[in-house]
Design a protein around this motif. Sequence first.
Motif, PDB file in Angstrom:
ATOM      1  N   GLN A  75       0.826  -1.201   0.000  1.00 55.30           N
ATOM      2  CA  GLN A  75       0.000   0.000   0.000  1.00 55.30           C
ATOM      3  C   GLN A  75       0.867   1.261   0.000  1.00 55.30           C
ATOM      4  O   GLN A  75       0.571   2.239  -0.688  1.00 55.30           O
ATOM      5  CB  GLN A  75      -0.932   0.004   1.217  1.00 55.30           C
ATOM      6  CG  GLN A  75      -1.914   1.177   1.245  1.00 55.30           C
ATOM      7  CD  GLN A  75      -2.879   1.159   0.068  1.00 55.30           C
ATOM      8  OE1 GLN A  75      -3.252   0.092  -0.414  1.00 55.30           O
ATOM      9  NE2 GLN A  75      -3.265   2.328  -0.404  1.00 55.30           N
ATOM     10  N   VAL A  76       1.958   1.226   0.773  1.00 54.89           N
ATOM     11  CA  VAL A  76       2.875   2.370   0.786  1.00 54.89           C
ATOM     12  C   VAL A  76       3.458   2.588  -0.606  1.00 54.89           C
ATOM     13  O   VAL A  76       3.511   3.713  -1.117  1.00 54.89           O
ATOM     14  CB  VAL A  76       3.999   2.146   1.822  1.00 54.89           C
ATOM     15  CG1 VAL A  76       5.073   3.222   1.681  1.00 54.89           C
ATOM     16  CG2 VAL A  76       3.425   2.160   3.232  1.00 54.89           C
ATOM     17  N   HIS A  77       3.912   1.504  -1.259  1.00 55.83           N
ATOM     18  CA  HIS A  77       4.469   1.632  -2.604  1.00 55.83           C
ATOM     19  C   HIS A  77       3.417   2.139  -3.587  1.00 55.83           C
ATOM     20  O   HIS A  77       3.717   2.930  -4.491  1.00 55.83           O
ATOM     21  CB  HIS A  77       5.007   0.285  -3.078  1.00 55.83           C
ATOM     22  CG  HIS A  77       6.153  -0.228  -2.269  1.00 55.83           C
ATOM     23  ND1 HIS A  77       7.094   0.602  -1.703  1.00 55.83           N
ATOM     24  CD2 HIS A  77       6.512  -1.489  -1.919  1.00 55.83           C
ATOM     25  CE1 HIS A  77       7.983  -0.124  -1.052  1.00 55.83           C
ATOM     26  NE2 HIS A  77       7.653  -1.393  -1.159  1.00 55.83           N
ATOM     27  N   HIS A  78       2.193   1.683  -3.421  1.00 54.43           N
ATOM     28  CA  HIS A  78       1.090   2.117  -4.272  1.00 54.43           C
ATOM     29  C   HIS A  78       0.901   3.627  -4.175  1.00 54.43           C
ATOM     30  O   HIS A  78       0.799   4.334  -5.190  1.00 54.43           O
ATOM     31  CB  HIS A  78      -0.176   1.368  -3.835  1.00 54.43           C
ATOM     32  CG  HIS A  78      -1.423   1.784  -4.548  1.00 54.43           C
ATOM     33  ND1 HIS A  78      -2.638   1.861  -3.915  1.00 54.43           N
ATOM     34  CD2 HIS A  78      -1.655   2.155  -5.826  1.00 54.43           C
ATOM     35  CE1 HIS A  78      -3.556   2.252  -4.774  1.00 54.43           C
ATOM     36  NE2 HIS A  78      -2.989   2.436  -5.937  1.00 54.43           N
ATOM     37  N   GLU A  79       0.883   4.140  -2.953  1.00 49.33           N
ATOM     38  CA  GLU A  79       0.699   5.580  -2.764  1.00 49.33           C
ATOM     39  C   GLU A  79       1.881   6.366  -3.340  1.00 49.33           C
ATOM     40  O   GLU A  79       1.709   7.433  -3.934  1.00 49.33           O
ATOM     41  CB  GLU A  79       0.531   5.897  -1.276  1.00 49.33           C
ATOM     42  CG  GLU A  79      -0.742   5.322  -0.659  1.00 49.33           C
ATOM     43  CD  GLU A  79      -1.997   5.872  -1.300  1.00 49.33           C
ATOM     44  OE1 GLU A  79      -1.988   7.046  -1.715  1.00 49.33           O
ATOM     45  OE2 GLU A  79      -2.990   5.131  -1.404  1.00 49.33           O
ATOM     46  N   GLN A  80       3.099   5.836  -3.168  1.00 49.79           N
ATOM     47  CA  GLN A  80       4.268   6.513  -3.725  1.00 49.79           C
ATOM     48  C   GLN A  80       4.198   6.565  -5.244  1.00 49.79           C
ATOM     49  O   GLN A  80       4.531   7.582  -5.866  1.00 49.79           O
ATOM     50  CB  GLN A  80       5.545   5.801  -3.282  1.00 49.79           C
ATOM     51  CG  GLN A  80       5.880   5.983  -1.810  1.00 49.79           C
ATOM     52  CD  GLN A  80       7.154   5.259  -1.431  1.00 49.79           C
ATOM     53  OE1 GLN A  80       7.565   4.300  -2.088  1.00 49.79           O
ATOM     54  NE2 GLN A  80       7.796   5.702  -0.366  1.00 49.79           N
ATOM     55  N   LEU A  81       3.769   5.461  -5.857  1.00 52.00           N
ATOM     56  CA  LEU A  81       3.671   5.419  -7.308  1.00 52.00           C
ATOM     57  C   LEU A  81       2.619   6.399  -7.817  1.00 52.00           C
ATOM     58  O   LEU A  81       2.837   7.105  -8.808  1.00 52.00           O
ATOM     59  CB  LEU A  81       3.336   3.998  -7.769  1.00 52.00           C
ATOM     60  CG  LEU A  81       3.178   3.808  -9.283  1.00 52.00           C
ATOM     61  CD1 LEU A  81       4.453   4.211 -10.014  1.00 52.00           C
ATOM     62  CD2 LEU A  81       2.808   2.366  -9.602  1.00 52.00           C
ATOM     63  N   LEU A  82       1.479   6.470  -7.136  1.00 51.24           N
ATOM     64  CA  LEU A  82       0.449   7.417  -7.546  1.00 51.24           C
ATOM     65  C   LEU A  82       0.958   8.851  -7.447  1.00 51.24           C
ATOM     66  O   LEU A  82       0.670   9.692  -8.304  1.00 51.24           O
ATOM     67  CB  LEU A  82      -0.799   7.240  -6.675  1.00 51.24           C
ATOM     68  CG  LEU A  82      -1.635   5.980  -6.942  1.00 51.24           C
ATOM     69  CD1 LEU A  82      -2.831   5.942  -5.995  1.00 51.24           C
ATOM     70  CD2 LEU A  82      -2.106   5.930  -8.383  1.00 51.24           C
ATOM     71  N   THR A  83       1.719   9.117  -6.389  1.00 46.27           N
ATOM     72  CA  THR A  83       2.306  10.452  -6.241  1.00 46.27           C
ATOM     73  C   THR A  83       3.209  10.778  -7.420  1.00 46.27           C
ATOM     74  O   THR A  83       3.171  11.875  -7.984  1.00 46.27           O
ATOM     75  CB  THR A  83       3.103  10.533  -4.926  1.00 46.27           C
ATOM     76  OG1 THR A  83       2.208  10.357  -3.832  1.00 46.27           O
ATOM     77  CG2 THR A  83       3.786  11.886  -4.779  1.00 46.27           C
ATOM     78  N   LYS A  84       4.029   9.801  -7.804  1.00 41.98           N
ATOM     79  CA  LYS A  84       4.932  10.023  -8.935  1.00 41.98           C
ATOM     80  C   LYS A  84       4.147  10.232 -10.221  1.00 41.98           C
ATOM     81  O   LYS A  84       4.449  11.137 -11.011  1.00 41.98           O
ATOM     82  CB  LYS A  84       5.879   8.837  -9.082  1.00 41.98           C
ATOM     83  CG  LYS A  84       6.892   9.010 -10.208  1.00 41.98           C
ATOM     84  CD  LYS A  84       7.845   7.833 -10.277  1.00 41.98           C
ATOM     85  CE  LYS A  84       8.865   8.043 -11.392  1.00 41.98           C
ATOM     86  NZ  LYS A  84       9.806   6.909 -11.503  1.00 41.98           N
ATOM     87  N   LEU A  85       3.125   9.408 -10.455  1.00 46.06           N
ATOM     88  CA  LEU A  85       2.339   9.523 -11.679  1.00 46.06           C
ATOM     89  C   LEU A  85       1.600  10.848 -11.751  1.00 46.06           C
ATOM     90  O   LEU A  85       1.324  11.364 -12.829  1.00 46.06           O
ATOM     91  CB  LEU A  85       1.346   8.361 -11.773  1.00 46.06           C
ATOM     92  CG  LEU A  85       1.974   6.969 -11.952  1.00 46.06           C
ATOM     93  CD1 LEU A  85       0.897   5.895 -11.918  1.00 46.06           C
ATOM     94  CD2 LEU A  85       2.767   6.895 -13.247  1.00 46.06           C
ATOM     95  N   ARG A  86       1.272  11.404 -10.590  1.00 52.51           N
ATOM     96  CA  ARG A  86       0.609  12.709 -10.558  1.00 52.51           C
ATOM     97  C   ARG A  86       1.620  13.855 -10.598  1.00 52.51           C
ATOM     98  O   ARG A  86       1.283  15.013 -10.391  1.00 52.51           O
ATOM     99  CB  ARG A  86      -0.231  12.825  -9.289  1.00 52.51           C
ATOM    100  CG  ARG A  86      -1.429  11.881  -9.264  1.00 52.51           C
ATOM    101  CD  ARG A  86      -2.019  11.822  -7.874  1.00 52.51           C
ATOM    102  NE  ARG A  86      -3.125  10.875  -7.808  1.00 52.51           N
ATOM    103  CZ  ARG A  86      -3.492  10.233  -6.704  1.00 52.51           C
ATOM    104  NH1 ARG A  86      -2.819  10.426  -5.571  1.00 52.51           N
ATOM    105  NH2 ARG A  86      -4.504   9.400  -6.716  1.00 52.51           N
TER     106      ARG A  86
END
Length: 296
Positions: A75-86
């Motif tokens: 879940q932490v990695h998921h949130e980090q990836l979304l941050t990067k994609l945004r």
Amino acid sequence: MTHLFDHRLETLVMVATTGSFTAAAQALYISQPAVSQQIRSLEMDLRLDLVVRQGKNVQLTPAARELVAYLRHQQVHHEQLLTKLRQEERGPLRLGATLSLSQLLLPPLLHRALKDGWQVNSQVANTGQLLTLIEQGSLDVALIEGNFNKKDFGTIELGTVPFVPVGGTDLPTTMTWEEVFHQPLLVREEGSGTRAILTAWLASHNYSLADFEQVITLNNPTTIINLLKEGSGVSFMYRDLVADDIDQRRLQDLNLPRFAVAHPLNLVYLKGSIRIKDYQRIAQILQRALGKQGQN
């Protein structure tokens, strides 16, 4: 918060967090029978026992605890990836450090951050607290000197520093362990890296903190150093923290039989983090800072 995984896995994580089906149901805005049904369905699909019911509370099985830890990391990695994609990856870097390392290494790092226009939010805590914050996703990376389970985290070793016994100038420079045990020991709190290093060495030589006639626990290295200057006992710490005091003869490092410890300092983060290039850059700055301190 968005969720990457099956809603039943989300329910399992909430059960682990709250400790009961009822509390999990309230947090997820569903009924308690729905929580029970989802967990039973998940157990059947995975062919694993996940919970043991104890009255109104539930306890996770070892398999469930391992699964929940994995899901939280994802879940932490998921949130980090979304941050990067945004395209928000230039948001503040959340950096932690132990008390000892905050005095040694945060100043040169923050000086560079200011110079280069980085955004950094820093937090100081002991080793155990920092590792928990990384696991929870509340910190990106931390400077840690204590012992930890490296299979759970990514690490970059920054270098090694001498870890030495220190006392006031009124003490003999060379002492036996029996003589040291008669001195008050000033030591950091449970969970601190320096305490863990000391207790591990003592245990490996069939000693323990209980061998000292008096043990005083303090959560601030500056307080320990000030008490040492007043002749209030002995302590064990990184030599770089007290190098100036030793040079100015306000303190001295003590010569004790068999005690020769150089401990690694680590930059620690969650495995699989998308900010690894940032961490590598930080590591290079800190490695240069350690090299300069070693030359002084």
